[in-house]
Design a protein around this motif. Structure first.
Motif, PDB file in Angstrom:
ATOM      1  N   PRO A 294      12.965   1.560 -17.440  1.00  0.00           N
ATOM      2  CA  PRO A 294      13.068   0.132 -17.759  1.00  0.00           C
ATOM      3  C   PRO A 294      13.425  -0.743 -16.562  1.00  0.00           C
ATOM      4  O   PRO A 294      13.201  -1.956 -16.596  1.00  0.00           O
ATOM      5  CB  PRO A 294      14.180   0.088 -18.809  1.00  0.00           C
ATOM      6  N   PHE A 295      13.979  -0.151 -15.488  1.00  0.00           N
ATOM      7  CA  PHE A 295      14.478  -0.944 -14.370  1.00  0.00           C
ATOM      8  C   PHE A 295      13.517  -1.006 -13.199  1.00  0.00           C
ATOM      9  O   PHE A 295      13.305  -2.059 -12.605  1.00  0.00           O
ATOM     10  CB  PHE A 295      15.825  -0.383 -13.908  1.00  0.00           C
ATOM     11  N   ILE A 296      12.909   0.127 -12.829  1.00  0.00           N
ATOM     12  CA  ILE A 296      12.008   0.163 -11.679  1.00  0.00           C
ATOM     13  C   ILE A 296      11.022   1.293 -11.867  1.00  0.00           C
ATOM     14  O   ILE A 296      11.295   2.280 -12.582  1.00  0.00           O
ATOM     15  CB  ILE A 296      12.797   0.350 -10.359  1.00  0.00           C
ATOM     16  N   GLY A 297       9.870   1.144 -11.224  1.00  0.00           N
ATOM     17  CA  GLY A 297       8.860   2.183 -11.293  1.00  0.00           C
ATOM     18  C   GLY A 297       9.189   3.357 -10.386  1.00  0.00           C
ATOM     19  O   GLY A 297      10.286   3.457  -9.832  1.00  0.00           O
ATOM     20  N   ASN A 298       8.210   4.244 -10.224  1.00  0.00           N
ATOM     21  CA  ASN A 298       8.407   5.427  -9.385  1.00  0.00           C
ATOM     22  C   ASN A 298       7.362   5.443  -8.276  1.00  0.00           C
ATOM     23  O   ASN A 298       6.714   4.430  -8.011  1.00  0.00           O
ATOM     24  CB  ASN A 298       8.341   6.698 -10.233  1.00  0.00           C
ATOM     25  N   LEU A 299       7.203   6.587  -7.643  1.00  0.00           N
ATOM     26  CA  LEU A 299       6.290   6.698  -6.501  1.00  0.00           C
ATOM     27  C   LEU A 299       5.013   7.449  -6.856  1.00  0.00           C
ATOM     28  O   LEU A 299       4.431   8.142  -6.014  1.00  0.00           O
ATOM     29  CB  LEU A 299       7.005   7.379  -5.331  1.00  0.00           C
ATOM     30  N   ASP A 300       4.543   7.309  -8.082  1.00  0.00           N
ATOM     31  CA  ASP A 300       3.302   7.972  -8.490  1.00  0.00           C
ATOM     32  C   ASP A 300       2.106   7.512  -7.661  1.00  0.00           C
ATOM     33  O   ASP A 300       1.152   8.264  -7.451  1.00  0.00           O
ATOM     34  CB  ASP A 300       3.017   7.698  -9.973  1.00  0.00           C
ATOM     35  N   HIS A 301       2.123   6.266  -7.205  1.00  0.00           N
ATOM     36  CA  HIS A 301       1.001   5.724  -6.435  1.00  0.00           C
ATOM     37  C   HIS A 301       1.363   5.556  -4.961  1.00  0.00           C
ATOM     38  O   HIS A 301       0.797   4.692  -4.269  1.00  0.00           O
ATOM     39  CB  HIS A 301       0.581   4.372  -7.011  1.00  0.00           C
ATOM     40  N   PHE A 302       2.279   6.381  -4.470  1.00  0.00           N
ATOM     41  CA  PHE A 302       2.705   6.300  -3.071  1.00  0.00           C
ATOM     42  C   PHE A 302       1.497   6.472  -2.152  1.00  0.00           C
ATOM     43  O   PHE A 302       0.665   7.365  -2.337  1.00  0.00           O
ATOM     44  CB  PHE A 302       3.757   7.380  -2.792  1.00  0.00           C
ATOM     45  N   VAL A 303       1.387   5.601  -1.150  1.00  0.00           N
ATOM     46  CA  VAL A 303       0.282   5.587  -0.193  1.00  0.00           C
ATOM     47  C   VAL A 303      -1.063   5.509  -0.931  1.00  0.00           C
ATOM     48  O   VAL A 303      -2.022   6.201  -0.587  1.00  0.00           O
ATOM     49  CB  VAL A 303       0.325   6.801   0.753  1.00  0.00           C
TER      50      VAL A 303
ATOM     51  N   PHE B 225       4.189  -1.213 -10.498  1.00  0.00           N
ATOM     52  CA  PHE B 225       3.261  -1.046 -11.616  1.00  0.00           C
ATOM     53  C   PHE B 225       3.010   0.402 -12.008  1.00  0.00           C
ATOM     54  O   PHE B 225       2.019   0.675 -12.692  1.00  0.00           O
ATOM     55  CB  PHE B 225       1.924  -1.711 -11.279  1.00  0.00           C
ATOM     56  N   SER B 226       3.874   1.325 -11.623  1.00  0.00           N
ATOM     57  CA  SER B 226       3.667   2.698 -12.086  1.00  0.00           C
ATOM     58  C   SER B 226       3.849   2.752 -13.602  1.00  0.00           C
ATOM     59  O   SER B 226       4.780   2.166 -14.159  1.00  0.00           O
ATOM     60  CB  SER B 226       4.648   3.652 -11.388  1.00  0.00           C
ATOM     61  N   ALA B 227       2.939   3.460 -14.264  1.00  0.00           N
ATOM     62  CA  ALA B 227       2.904   3.462 -15.730  1.00  0.00           C
ATOM     63  C   ALA B 227       3.977   4.345 -16.349  1.00  0.00           C
ATOM     64  O   ALA B 227       4.215   4.268 -17.562  1.00  0.00           O
ATOM     65  CB  ALA B 227       1.529   3.920 -16.208  1.00  0.00           C
ATOM     66  N   THR B 228       4.632   5.176 -15.552  1.00  0.00           N
ATOM     67  CA  THR B 228       5.605   6.124 -16.099  1.00  0.00           C
ATOM     68  C   THR B 228       7.035   5.834 -15.646  1.00  0.00           C
ATOM     69  O   THR B 228       7.897   6.702 -15.713  1.00  0.00           O
ATOM     70  CB  THR B 228       5.234   7.557 -15.688  1.00  0.00           C
ATOM     71  N   GLY B 229       7.280   4.627 -15.155  1.00  0.00           N
ATOM     72  CA  GLY B 229       8.623   4.286 -14.704  1.00  0.00           C
ATOM     73  C   GLY B 229       9.574   4.030 -15.857  1.00  0.00           C
ATOM     74  O   GLY B 229       9.178   3.989 -17.036  1.00  0.00           O
TER      75      GLY B 229
ATOM     76  N   TYR C 259       0.827  -1.210   0.000  1.00  0.00           N
ATOM     77  CA  TYR C 259       0.000   0.000   0.000  1.00  0.00           C
ATOM     78  C   TYR C 259       0.862   1.261   0.000  1.00  0.00           C
ATOM     79  O   TYR C 259       0.563   2.216  -0.721  1.00  0.00           O
ATOM     80  CB  TYR C 259      -0.920   0.008   1.211  1.00  0.00           C
ATOM     81  N   PHE C 260       1.924   1.267   0.765  1.00  0.00           N
ATOM     82  CA  PHE C 260       2.728   2.481   0.872  1.00  0.00           C
ATOM     83  C   PHE C 260       3.559   2.718  -0.390  1.00  0.00           C
ATOM     84  O   PHE C 260       3.505   3.796  -0.977  1.00  0.00           O
ATOM     85  CB  PHE C 260       3.631   2.422   2.108  1.00  0.00           C
TER      86      PHE C 260
END
Length: 532
Positions: free
Chosen positions: A78-87, A72-76, A64-65
């Protein structure tokens, strides 16, 4: 003023199926706890149940956090996503790019259950010697640095393996390969159990294994079938493939074990069914029903061979996580590169669609097997190296010591770490004439109780000098190496009257092993290469 965007329209059946699949995958977690508890020895069984529910609770919070956002962030990149959906930011009614047929919140829940069960799988290799408290911190760190990253590679919208075209329908790489690699690292850092080669390391409760397998098999229909993320023909085909592979795997394992002792073991069938399910997982939505039979046959056969060779490994994989899950996932990924078919993939596309990707070698796509190998090697390397590094650093801090002390290991994880036992009180009914003899007690210590006429100096032999068919007494079994609990006190109301049992000898209990042999506690007719 611009009009408000129209709310997306979903098919209620799609949402209902994904939520049902979420519940089925959740059910796999306690099922895994029962499966592992039955495979382990009695004094370590509760800790494995505990870890299965701890994984659900702790990973859910992490997911959740930041876990879902990194995965699964859509704007990450090639290696890792970002914190667009943080919390949980932005997770609601709008669909996720990876699941356009259901709300993003339903996709969030479904993938959460995958994240929860994966680290719990790895605990099987380190069973019977690991401390529980450090494993809690390990769950947070491993889920972030291993699971979230490799899952983004495979399933993230911009992950580099996704772009390369890897075929992994339901988790061969992020679940089975990553957990199997982590299990090996955990086992190597902890070292082998004190009694690693002792023949007493046999499953203590085959009934638990059976129940756990039933829950896992049932839940796997949602694990694989729900990965269609819609109620469609491809999801149905996925469930058919999963079931057939599990059936073949169980039968193959039983037949292979039958060579050794001419016995049909329930342990063998349960292990083979799980191996078949693990093998079909990556290809369940890519292959035909006929191909799924090959998955079960090859997967169970190779996994069985790896279990029989386990003493040749330089690590102690207590519950065969590497041999069943890692090897099963590896075989499944390779076979998917061979047997994947465009006709099966097209079941989730509209009729007449022209953008259905090719399958594997059966469709002439020989490059697919190379992509599958890249996925196996990259996820294996990342999971093993990072897991080993995490555990090595944790073990450097005294408060985070990973392994039980010697006396704690002998006492058992349950009592040493939890202060509980799986079988704290168990009355044994027996007849003096027709009851069990000394060879029926399974090596468990018997705790006697003073008889009602002990004050008169009557011996135990005189009390049973005139046995009858209905002369029944009971005994309380002290099943773990610890002092009696308060409810084992002689005056406790749970204790039955007239309990009297003295002078019983420890005896041996024959138990089936995962590789099909049968061993007595304390001696074996086989070499150490088949210690379980």
């Amino acid at each position: 003023m611009d009009p408000a965007p129209a709310a997306p329209e979903y098919k209620p059946g799609d949402i209902a199926w994904v939520l049902t699949s979420t519940a089925l995958v959740f059910l796999m977690c306690p099922g895994l706890g029962l499966f592992y508890a039955g495979m382990a020895r009695m004094k370590h069984s509760l800790s494995l149940m505990m870890l299965s529910v701890l994984a659900v609770a702790l990973v859910s919070i992490q997911w959740y956090f930041w876990g879902f956002s990194l995965t699964f962030s859509a704007t990450g990149g090639p290696f890792i996503g970002n914190l667009d959906h943080f919390v949980g930011k932005g997770i609601g009614w709008e669909p996720h790019p990876s699941a356009p047929n259901v709300p993003g919140s339903a996709f969030f829940l479904f993938q959460l259950m995958f994240a929860a069960i994966t680290p719990a799988l790895a605990y099987g290799a380190s069973a019977e010697r690991m401390r529980i408290m450090p494993s809690i911190l390990f769950l947070f760190i491993w889920s972030t640095l291993v699971y979230d990253i490799v899952t983004y590679w495979v399933w993230g919208p911009n992950g580099w393996l996704t772009v390369m075209g890897v075929m992994d329908y339901a988790g061969g790489t992020p679940v089975h390969i990553s957990s199997g690699s982590a299990a090996v690292a955990y086992a190597m850092v902890l070292g082998k159990r004190k009694d690693y080669n002792h023949p007493s390391t046999v499953p203590h409760n085959v009934a638990f294994v059976f129940i756990g397998t039933a829950l896992l098999w049932f839940g796997w229909f949602g694990f694989n079938g729900g990965s269609a993320l819609a109620a469609n023909a491809r999801g149905i085909q996925t469930i058919i493939n999963s079931h057939l592979s599990a059936c073949v795997g169980g039968l193959v394992w039983v037949m292979l074990d039958y060579r050794h002792n001419k016995k049909l073991t329930l342990i063998g069938f349960c292990t083979g069914a799980v191996a078949g399910l693990a093998t079909i997982t990556p290809g369940s939505g890519f292959v035909s029903s006929s191909s799924s039979l090959v998955f079960g046959l090859v997967g169970a056969g190779v996994c069985n061979l790896c279990v029989s060779w386990k003493s040749r490994y330089h690590f102690d994989d207590a519950l065969d996580v590497f041999a069943v899950h890692y090897v099963g996932g590896l075989i499944g990924l390779l076979l998917t590169g061979v047997f994947a078919q465009q006709s099966i993939i097209g079941l989730s596309y509209p009729a007449g669609a022209q953008n259905v990707p090719l399958g594997g070698m059966l469709d002439g796509n020989y490059h697919q097997i190379v992509v599958q190998i890249y996925a196996i090697l990259s996820v294996t390397a990342w999971s093993f190296v990072v897991t080993y590094g995490i555990l090595y650093l944790m073990n450097c801090f005294p408060g985070l010591r990973l392994r039980l002390k010697d006396h704690e290991e002998e006492l058992g994880t349950d009592m040493a770490q939890m202060g509980e036992t799986a079988y704290g009180f168990l009355p044994l009914m027996h007849s003096h004439r027709g009851g069990p003899d000394e060879e029926s007690m399974g090596g468990m210590r018997v705790k006697g109780e003073e008889s009602a006429n002990a004050g008169e100096g009557t011996s135990s032999s005189s009390s049973s000098s005139a046995p009858t068919a209905t002369n029944v007494s009971t005994a309380t079994l002290n099943l773990d190496l610890h002092e009696p609990r308060s409810d084992e006190d002689e005056n406790h109301p749970r204790r039955l009257p007239e309990m009297r049992e003295q002078g019983r000898k420890p005896v041996r209990l024959s138990q089936p092993r995962r590789d099909g042999y049968t061993e007595d506690d304390g001696e074996s007719d086989h070499s150490e290469s088949h210690h379980r």
